[in-house]
Design a protein around this motif. Structure first.
Motif, mmCIF file in Angstrom:
data_model
loop_
_atom_site.group_PDB
_atom_site.id
_atom_site.type_symbol
_atom_site.label_atom_id
_atom_site.label_comp_id
_atom_site.label_asym_id
_atom_site.label_seq_id
_atom_site.Cartn_x
_atom_site.Cartn_y
_atom_site.Cartn_z
ATOM 1 N N ALA A 47 4.765 22.205 54.752
ATOM 2 C CA ALA A 47 5.602 23.269 54.194
ATOM 3 C C ALA A 47 6.716 22.681 53.336
ATOM 4 O O ALA A 47 7.022 23.195 52.259
ATOM 5 N N ASP A 48 7.324 21.600 53.809
ATOM 6 C CA ASP A 48 8.375 20.939 53.029
ATOM 7 C C ASP A 48 7.792 20.372 51.740
ATOM 8 O O ASP A 48 8.371 20.522 50.664
ATOM 9 N N GLU A 49 6.647 19.752 51.829
ATOM 10 C CA GLU A 49 6.003 19.170 50.653
ATOM 11 C C GLU A 49 5.586 20.250 49.660
ATOM 12 O O GLU A 49 5.731 20.096 48.453
ATOM 13 N N LEU A 50 5.067 21.352 50.163
ATOM 14 C CA LEU A 50 4.669 22.456 49.301
ATOM 15 C C LEU A 50 5.888 23.070 48.614
ATOM 16 O O LEU A 50 5.845 23.387 47.418
ATOM 17 N N ALA A 51 6.977 23.219 49.340
ATOM 18 C CA ALA A 51 8.205 23.763 48.753
ATOM 19 C C ALA A 51 8.734 22.844 47.659
ATOM 20 O O ALA A 51 9.163 23.306 46.594
ATOM 21 N N TRP A 110 -1.694 12.207 41.053
ATOM 22 C CA TRP A 110 -1.993 12.733 39.717
ATOM 23 C C TRP A 110 -1.800 14.255 39.698
ATOM 24 O O TRP A 110 -1.262 14.803 38.751
ATOM 25 N N VAL A 111 -2.230 14.914 40.754
ATOM 26 C CA VAL A 111 -2.077 16.370 40.848
ATOM 27 C C VAL A 111 -0.618 16.729 41.116
ATOM 28 O O VAL A 111 -0.081 17.665 40.513
ATOM 29 N N PHE A 112 0.026 15.985 42.001
ATOM 30 C CA PHE A 112 1.401 16.288 42.376
ATOM 31 C C PHE A 112 2.347 16.193 41.183
ATOM 32 O O PHE A 112 3.266 16.996 41.042
ATOM 33 N N TYR A 113 2.133 15.208 40.310
ATOM 34 C CA TYR A 113 3.007 15.009 39.163
ATOM 35 C C TYR A 113 2.510 15.699 37.894
ATOM 36 O O TYR A 113 3.158 15.626 36.853
#
Length: 138
Positions: free
Chosen positions: A17-21, A99-102
């Motif tokens: 949840a923290d990472e998604l936020a 790659w997706v996160f950034y």
């Protein structure tokens, strides 16, 4: 409240949840930035250009857009260098590839650079000049 009980009472955290936020908020910022700049709704401090006016104001506007292009170029170069090393890894909680996160940040910075080019073209006379004093288009 329920999440606090789960986290503190049962020692079960929701790391995803923290990472998604974090992913959502950073994506929102980086993807809104070029849109706001394109529409002239970004934060602009126009006291000095407004005082000077005329040709100096145009020179300052060109300097601002060239500064934005330099910032975007350095940021994209740094992101590329970082992802060449860290791109093979995934985030801890959601197992997203870096790659997706950034990707939203990279896309946002790329679009921001394109907006700066468009604004330079408008200043050069290929369209209406962007209004750097109020941050709005005429």
């Amino acid at each position: 409240m329920r999440l606090a009980v789960i986290r503190n009472g049962f020692d079960i955290g929701l790391a995803w949840a923290d990472e998604l936020a974090r992913f959502a908020s950073l994506s929102l910022v980086y993807l809104a930035m070029p849109r706001l700049a394109l529409r002239g709704q970004h934060i602009a401090i126009g006291m000095l250009p407004e005082l000077l006016g005329g040709r100096i104001q145009t020179v300052m506007a060109i300097g601002v857009e060239l500064g934005v292009l330099a910032f975007c170029t350095l940021t994209l170069y740094g992101t590329h260098a970082y992802l060449m090393r860290a791109g093979k890894f995934s985030t801890q909680a959601m197992s997203l590839s870096n790659w997706v996160f950034y990707a939203p940040a990279t896309l946002g910075i790329t679009l921001f650079a394109l907006v700066a080019v468009l604004r330079l073209l408008k200043i050069a006379g290929f369209g209406q000049s962007p209004d750097h004093q109020t941050g709005s288009h005429p």
